[in-house]
Motif scaffolding. Structure first.
Motif, mmCIF file in Angstrom:
data_model
loop_
_atom_site.group_PDB
_atom_site.id
_atom_site.type_symbol
_atom_site.label_atom_id
_atom_site.label_comp_id
_atom_site.label_asym_id
_atom_site.label_seq_id
_atom_site.Cartn_x
_atom_site.Cartn_y
_atom_site.Cartn_z
ATOM 1 N N GLU A 80 -6.097 -9.460 -15.266
ATOM 2 C CA GLU A 80 -6.438 -9.708 -13.869
ATOM 3 C C GLU A 80 -5.257 -9.356 -12.965
ATOM 4 O OE1 GLU A 80 -7.835 -13.314 -10.906
ATOM 5 O OE2 GLU A 80 -8.314 -13.473 -13.045
ATOM 6 N N ASP A 81 -4.031 -9.649 -13.411
ATOM 7 C CA ASP A 81 -2.847 -9.301 -12.614
ATOM 8 C C ASP A 81 -2.733 -7.795 -12.407
ATOM 9 O OD1 ASP A 81 -2.088 -11.937 -12.273
ATOM 10 O OD2 ASP A 81 -0.547 -11.876 -13.827
ATOM 11 N N GLU A 82 -2.998 -7.008 -13.462
ATOM 12 C CA GLU A 82 -2.939 -5.544 -13.326
ATOM 13 C C GLU A 82 -3.991 -5.054 -12.336
ATOM 14 O OE1 GLU A 82 -1.349 -4.411 -17.821
ATOM 15 O OE2 GLU A 82 -3.505 -4.564 -17.435
ATOM 16 N N LEU A 83 -5.205 -5.586 -12.428
ATOM 17 C CA LEU A 83 -6.266 -5.171 -11.509
ATOM 18 C C LEU A 83 -5.958 -5.593 -10.075
ATOM 19 C CD1 LEU A 83 -9.381 -5.930 -13.722
ATOM 20 C CD2 LEU A 83 -8.416 -3.677 -13.174
ATOM 21 N N GLN A 84 -5.395 -6.783 -9.909
ATOM 22 C CA GLN A 84 -5.008 -7.229 -8.565
ATOM 23 C C GLN A 84 -3.937 -6.303 -8.002
ATOM 24 O OE1 GLN A 84 -6.348 -10.032 -6.703
ATOM 25 N NE2 GLN A 84 -5.396 -8.662 -5.207
ATOM 26 N N PHE A 85 -2.985 -5.913 -8.831
ATOM 27 C CA PHE A 85 -1.933 -4.989 -8.410
ATOM 28 C C PHE A 85 -2.533 -3.656 -7.965
ATOM 29 C CE2 PHE A 85 0.939 -1.502 -9.482
ATOM 30 C CZ PHE A 85 2.048 -1.818 -8.712
ATOM 31 N N ILE A 86 -3.451 -3.113 -8.756
ATOM 32 C CA ILE A 86 -4.099 -1.839 -8.422
ATOM 33 C C ILE A 86 -4.830 -1.945 -7.087
ATOM 34 C CG2 ILE A 86 -6.021 -0.326 -9.126
ATOM 35 C CD1 ILE A 86 -5.030 -0.850 -12.051
ATOM 36 N N ALA A 87 -5.544 -3.052 -6.878
ATOM 37 C CA ALA A 87 -6.248 -3.271 -5.614
ATOM 38 C C ALA A 87 -5.258 -3.393 -4.453
ATOM 39 C CB ALA A 87 -7.124 -4.522 -5.714
ATOM 40 N N ASP A 88 -4.156 -4.109 -4.669
ATOM 41 C CA ASP A 88 -3.149 -4.269 -3.613
ATOM 42 C C ASP A 88 -2.493 -2.934 -3.255
ATOM 43 O OD1 ASP A 88 -3.680 -6.985 -3.537
ATOM 44 O OD2 ASP A 88 -1.897 -7.545 -4.703
ATOM 45 N N VAL A 89 -2.185 -2.122 -4.260
ATOM 46 C CA VAL A 89 -1.602 -0.804 -3.998
ATOM 47 C C VAL A 89 -2.552 0.021 -3.139
ATOM 48 C CG1 VAL A 89 -0.948 1.401 -5.068
ATOM 49 C CG2 VAL A 89 -0.078 -0.742 -6.005
ATOM 50 N N ALA A 90 -3.821 0.032 -3.488
ATOM 51 C CA ALA A 90 -4.811 0.798 -2.719
ATOM 52 C C ALA A 90 -4.927 0.259 -1.297
ATOM 53 C CB ALA A 90 -6.161 0.757 -3.420
ATOM 54 N N ARG A 91 -4.977 -1.043 -1.169
ATOM 55 C CA ARG A 91 -5.153 -1.667 0.141
ATOM 56 C C ARG A 91 -3.958 -1.411 1.061
ATOM 57 N NH1 ARG A 91 -7.708 -5.845 -1.193
ATOM 58 N NH2 ARG A 91 -6.035 -6.909 -2.265
ATOM 59 N N HIS A 92 -2.741 -1.441 0.506
ATOM 60 C CA HIS A 92 -1.532 -1.329 1.332
ATOM 61 C C HIS A 92 -1.003 0.091 1.486
ATOM 62 C CE1 HIS A 92 -1.328 -5.630 1.738
ATOM 63 N NE2 HIS A 92 -1.393 -5.765 0.433
ATOM 64 N N SER A 93 -1.411 1.000 0.608
ATOM 65 C CA SER A 93 -0.837 2.349 0.670
ATOM 66 C C SER A 93 -1.869 3.469 0.691
ATOM 67 C CB SER A 93 0.083 2.573 -0.536
ATOM 68 O OG SER A 93 -0.702 2.681 -1.717
ATOM 69 N N SER A 94 -3.133 3.128 0.471
ATOM 70 C CA SER A 94 -4.209 4.124 0.329
ATOM 71 C C SER A 94 -4.000 5.019 -0.883
ATOM 72 C CB SER A 94 -4.363 4.980 1.594
ATOM 73 O OG SER A 94 -4.684 4.162 2.689
ATOM 74 N N LEU A 95 -3.204 4.575 -1.829
ATOM 75 C CA LEU A 95 -2.965 5.302 -3.078
ATOM 76 C C LEU A 95 -3.798 4.639 -4.170
ATOM 77 C CD1 LEU A 95 -1.268 7.409 -4.691
ATOM 78 C CD2 LEU A 95 0.365 5.563 -5.096
ATOM 79 N N PHE A 96 -4.651 5.437 -4.793
ATOM 80 C CA PHE A 96 -5.495 4.913 -5.859
ATOM 81 C C PHE A 96 -4.876 5.257 -7.203
ATOM 82 C CE2 PHE A 96 -8.232 5.242 -2.223
ATOM 83 C CZ PHE A 96 -8.950 4.066 -2.267
ATOM 84 N N VAL A 97 -4.594 4.238 -7.985
ATOM 85 C CA VAL A 97 -4.072 4.425 -9.340
ATOM 86 C C VAL A 97 -5.086 3.830 -10.311
ATOM 87 C CG1 VAL A 97 -1.636 4.557 -8.713
ATOM 88 C CG2 VAL A 97 -2.656 2.331 -9.175
ATOM 89 N N ASP A 98 -5.244 4.492 -11.428
ATOM 90 C CA ASP A 98 -6.249 4.059 -12.389
ATOM 91 C C ASP A 98 -5.728 2.921 -13.258
ATOM 92 O OD1 ASP A 98 -5.649 5.392 -15.394
ATOM 93 O OD2 ASP A 98 -4.551 6.234 -13.708
ATOM 94 N N PRO A 99 -6.634 2.155 -13.870
ATOM 95 C CA PRO A 99 -6.223 1.015 -14.684
ATOM 96 C C PRO A 99 -5.820 1.374 -16.115
ATOM 97 C CG PRO A 99 -8.600 1.070 -14.477
ATOM 98 C CD PRO A 99 -8.075 2.171 -13.612
ATOM 99 N N VAL A 100 -5.906 2.637 -16.488
ATOM 100 C CA VAL A 100 -5.603 3.032 -17.865
ATOM 101 C C VAL A 100 -4.211 3.661 -17.973
ATOM 102 C CG1 VAL A 100 -6.349 4.423 -19.842
ATOM 103 C CG2 VAL A 100 -8.057 3.376 -18.338
ATOM 104 N N TYR A 101 -3.849 4.551 -17.055
ATOM 105 C CA TYR A 101 -2.590 5.293 -17.142
ATOM 106 C C TYR A 101 -1.643 4.952 -15.986
ATOM 107 C CZ TYR A 101 -5.104 7.944 -20.667
ATOM 108 O OH TYR A 101 -5.820 8.298 -21.773
ATOM 109 N N SER A 102 -1.800 5.631 -14.871
ATOM 110 C CA SER A 102 -0.845 5.475 -13.764
ATOM 111 C C SER A 102 -0.763 4.045 -13.246
ATOM 112 C CB SER A 102 -1.181 6.431 -12.618
ATOM 113 O OG SER A 102 -0.938 7.760 -13.010
#
Length: 150
Positions: A80-102
């Protein structure tokens, strides 16, 4: 750059970046940091040295890149922490990173930078986004749980 950071999922991108930095004028000032999303660092060093680098290249990958295990719960399994981080990155930077690699690699790097700020303070860090945005679709239901409902 003082550091080049990349996800390591097969070893190919990591090997190419490590060799490129090693053979360039960056070698004296740049550390390559790879974050393994599936196998152990030892296994990736073996793959890079034995299967990717040409036989005539007699330099160990261990002298060119530090590989850190960040697979967490497992390959393509997110906390859940990794997914929250991915969502936060997208929300704050408009950068989408995948949950498997980047996304896993960036999460692990940020955790390391928070735990050891002296390693990265006042440094220029290049993060190599290797794609994989389609991995977000597989986690849509899980991501919905960490996204705001408004």
């Amino acid at each position: 750059f003082s550091h080049v950071v990349v996800a390591c999922g097969s070893g190919g991108t990591t090997a190419g970046i490590a060799m490129g930095v090693f053979l360039s004028d960056w070698a004296e000032r740049t550390d390559v940091l790879a974050y393994s999303v599936c196998d152990s660092p030892d296994e990736f060093h073996r793959v890079i040295d034995d299967e990717i680098f040409p036989e005539s290249f007699r330099v160990s990958s261990r002298s060119m890149v530090r590989i850190t295990d960040c697979k967490g719960l497992g390959y393509a399994v997110s906390t859940e922490d990794e997914l929250q981080f991915i969502a936060d990155v997208a929300r704050h930077s408009s950068l989408f990173v995948d949950p498997v690699y980047s996304g896993k690699a960036l999460y692990a790097f940020v955790q390391e930078a928070r735990e050891h700020p002296e390693r990265f303070a006042n440094k220029d860090v290049l993060f190599v986004h290797t794609g994989g945005v389609y991995g977000l679709y597989d986690k849509a239901d899980q991501l919905a749980l960490v996204l705001p409902s408004d």
